[in-house]
Write a protein that holds these residues in place. Sequence first.
Motif, PDB file in Angstrom:
ATOM      1  N   ALA A 150      12.889  50.330  28.148  1.00  0.00           N
ATOM      2  CA  ALA A 150      13.575  51.514  28.677  1.00  0.00           C
ATOM      3  C   ALA A 150      12.550  52.576  29.087  1.00  0.00           C
ATOM      4  O   ALA A 150      12.671  53.186  30.164  1.00  0.00           O
ATOM      5  N   LEU A 151      11.544  52.782  28.259  1.00  0.00           N
ATOM      6  CA  LEU A 151      10.482  53.733  28.595  1.00  0.00           C
ATOM      7  C   LEU A 151       9.730  53.291  29.851  1.00  0.00           C
ATOM      8  O   LEU A 151       9.405  54.103  30.717  1.00  0.00           O
ATOM      9  N   GLN A 152       9.487  52.007  29.939  1.00  0.00           N
ATOM     10  CA  GLN A 152       8.795  51.456  31.110  1.00  0.00           C
ATOM     11  C   GLN A 152       9.629  51.663  32.371  1.00  0.00           C
ATOM     12  O   GLN A 152       9.106  52.096  33.407  1.00  0.00           O
ATOM     13  N   GLY A 153      10.909  51.375  32.304  1.00  0.00           N
ATOM     14  CA  GLY A 153      11.783  51.543  33.460  1.00  0.00           C
ATOM     15  C   GLY A 153      11.852  52.996  33.909  1.00  0.00           C
ATOM     16  O   GLY A 153      11.803  53.288  35.109  1.00  0.00           O
ATOM     17  N   GLU A 154      11.931  53.896  32.960  1.00  0.00           N
ATOM     18  CA  GLU A 154      11.962  55.320  33.302  1.00  0.00           C
ATOM     19  C   GLU A 154      10.673  55.729  33.999  1.00  0.00           C
ATOM     20  O   GLU A 154      10.688  56.482  34.964  1.00  0.00           O
ATOM     21  N   ARG A 155       9.574  55.183  33.538  1.00  0.00           N
ATOM     22  CA  ARG A 155       8.271  55.504  34.151  1.00  0.00           C
ATOM     23  C   ARG A 155       8.209  55.004  35.595  1.00  0.00           C
ATOM     24  O   ARG A 155       7.711  55.702  36.476  1.00  0.00           O
ATOM     25  N   TYR A 156       8.718  53.807  35.848  1.00  0.00           N
ATOM     26  CA  TYR A 156       8.729  53.281  37.216  1.00  0.00           C
ATOM     27  C   TYR A 156       9.569  54.162  38.137  1.00  0.00           C
ATOM     28  O   TYR A 156       9.167  54.454  39.265  1.00  0.00           O
ATOM     29  N   LEU A 157      10.741  54.569  37.660  1.00  0.00           N
ATOM     30  CA  LEU A 157      11.588  55.444  38.471  1.00  0.00           C
ATOM     31  C   LEU A 157      10.887  56.774  38.755  1.00  0.00           C
ATOM     32  O   LEU A 157      10.917  57.267  39.882  1.00  0.00           O
ATOM     33  N   ALA A 158      10.243  57.334  37.745  1.00  0.00           N
ATOM     34  CA  ALA A 158       9.523  58.596  37.929  1.00  0.00           C
ATOM     35  C   ALA A 158       8.386  58.438  38.935  1.00  0.00           C
ATOM     36  O   ALA A 158       8.149  59.340  39.753  1.00  0.00           O
ATOM     37  N   LEU A 159       7.694  57.314  38.896  1.00  0.00           N
ATOM     38  CA  LEU A 159       6.614  57.069  39.852  1.00  0.00           C
ATOM     39  C   LEU A 159       7.159  57.001  41.281  1.00  0.00           C
ATOM     40  O   LEU A 159       6.545  57.541  42.204  1.00  0.00           O
ATOM     41  N   ALA A 160       8.297  56.359  41.457  1.00  0.00           N
ATOM     42  CA  ALA A 160       8.888  56.264  42.787  1.00  0.00           C
ATOM     43  C   ALA A 160       9.414  57.623  43.252  1.00  0.00           C
ATOM     44  O   ALA A 160       9.299  57.964  44.430  1.00  0.00           O
ATOM     45  N   SER A 162       8.263  60.576  42.334  1.00  0.00           N
ATOM     46  CA  SER A 162       7.173  61.533  42.544  1.00  0.00           C
ATOM     47  C   SER A 162       6.289  61.187  43.735  1.00  0.00           C
ATOM     48  O   SER A 162       5.572  62.045  44.256  1.00  0.00           O
ATOM     49  N   ARG A 163       6.319  59.935  44.163  1.00  0.00           N
ATOM     50  CA  ARG A 163       5.508  59.497  45.299  1.00  0.00           C
ATOM     51  C   ARG A 163       6.302  58.477  46.101  1.00  0.00           C
ATOM     52  O   ARG A 163       6.363  57.300  45.725  1.00  0.00           O
ATOM     53  N   PRO A 164       6.933  58.911  47.177  1.00  0.00           N
ATOM     54  CA  PRO A 164       7.796  58.011  47.948  1.00  0.00           C
ATOM     55  C   PRO A 164       7.142  56.689  48.351  1.00  0.00           C
ATOM     56  O   PRO A 164       7.832  55.677  48.451  1.00  0.00           O
ATOM     57  N   ALA A 165       5.834  56.656  48.539  1.00  0.00           N
ATOM     58  CA  ALA A 165       5.172  55.392  48.891  1.00  0.00           C
ATOM     59  C   ALA A 165       5.349  54.348  47.793  1.00  0.00           C
ATOM     60  O   ALA A 165       5.331  53.142  48.069  1.00  0.00           O
ATOM     61  N   ASN A 166       5.559  54.788  46.552  1.00  0.00           N
ATOM     62  CA  ASN A 166       5.768  53.851  45.448  1.00  0.00           C
ATOM     63  C   ASN A 166       7.109  53.136  45.527  1.00  0.00           C
ATOM     64  O   ASN A 166       7.307  52.131  44.837  1.00  0.00           O
ATOM     65  N   GLU A 167       8.018  53.648  46.362  1.00  0.00           N
ATOM     66  CA  GLU A 167       9.291  52.957  46.517  1.00  0.00           C
ATOM     67  C   GLU A 167       9.089  51.543  47.056  1.00  0.00           C
ATOM     68  O   GLU A 167       9.913  50.662  46.821  1.00  0.00           O
ATOM     69  N   ALA A 168       7.982  51.313  47.732  1.00  0.00           N
ATOM     70  CA  ALA A 168       7.665  49.971  48.233  1.00  0.00           C
ATOM     71  C   ALA A 168       7.519  48.969  47.092  1.00  0.00           C
ATOM     72  O   ALA A 168       7.693  47.763  47.296  1.00  0.00           O
ATOM     73  N   PHE A 169       7.219  49.463  45.889  1.00  0.00           N
ATOM     74  CA  PHE A 169       6.958  48.587  44.748  1.00  0.00           C
ATOM     75  C   PHE A 169       8.066  48.595  43.706  1.00  0.00           C
ATOM     76  O   PHE A 169       8.099  47.740  42.825  1.00  0.00           O
ATOM     77  N   LEU A 170       8.970  49.577  43.762  1.00  0.00           N
ATOM     78  CA  LEU A 170       9.949  49.780  42.694  1.00  0.00           C
ATOM     79  C   LEU A 170      10.811  48.546  42.433  1.00  0.00           C
ATOM     80  O   LEU A 170      10.965  48.138  41.278  1.00  0.00           O
ATOM     81  N   TYR A 171      11.356  47.948  43.468  1.00  0.00           N
ATOM     82  CA  TYR A 171      12.222  46.785  43.262  1.00  0.00           C
ATOM     83  C   TYR A 171      11.467  45.677  42.507  1.00  0.00           C
ATOM     84  O   TYR A 171      11.967  45.123  41.528  1.00  0.00           O
TER      85      TYR A 171
END
Length: 179
Positions: A150-160, A162-171
């Motif tokens: 759960a902590l890991q998932g929240e971190r991934y969402l926060a990264l996406a 905070s930096r829209p380019a990270n949306e390329a990796f979120l899925y």
Amino acid sequence: MDVSVLIDEVIAREGGYGNHPADRGGPTHFGITQAVARANGFLGDMRALPRSVAVAIYRRLYWEKPGFAFVAEIAPSVAEELFDTAVNMGPGTASGFLQRALNALNRNEADYPDLKVDQSVGGKTMAALGAFLKLRGRSGEKVLLKAIEALQGERYLALAESRPANEAFLYGWLANRIG
């Protein structure tokens, strides 16, 4: 638990050479960034990084040094998740997730003292983990794993976020790194 199997799985998931324009890590090979390779003595072109060098880096930096081998002795599934999280987010972040989850699950210190979230798996973290597992057993290991994920998932969402380019990796992060 054989860390060699975990390393093989990470290398298979990470693939060969890559240099995605949205990835701040720059050139990678087998999931090892150029910066990590350089810090560990590899000075060549990342396309030529030997698999054996990547394996040694994974074993040393993401398994042995952060103490996940000790976690594996009493909570193998948690150690497996910590290793994978360390590869993707850094060993300190993975260790911090473990400490935060243990703190949240100690019933206001009724079961064991709160840990300082210093992002290091040492004696106090191992004692807390041991106390938690003694009280909760194998079902506790599953719950602890869910808390870390759960902590890991929240971190991934926060990264996406905070930096829209990270949306390329979120899925891919959510599909391949959690659960």
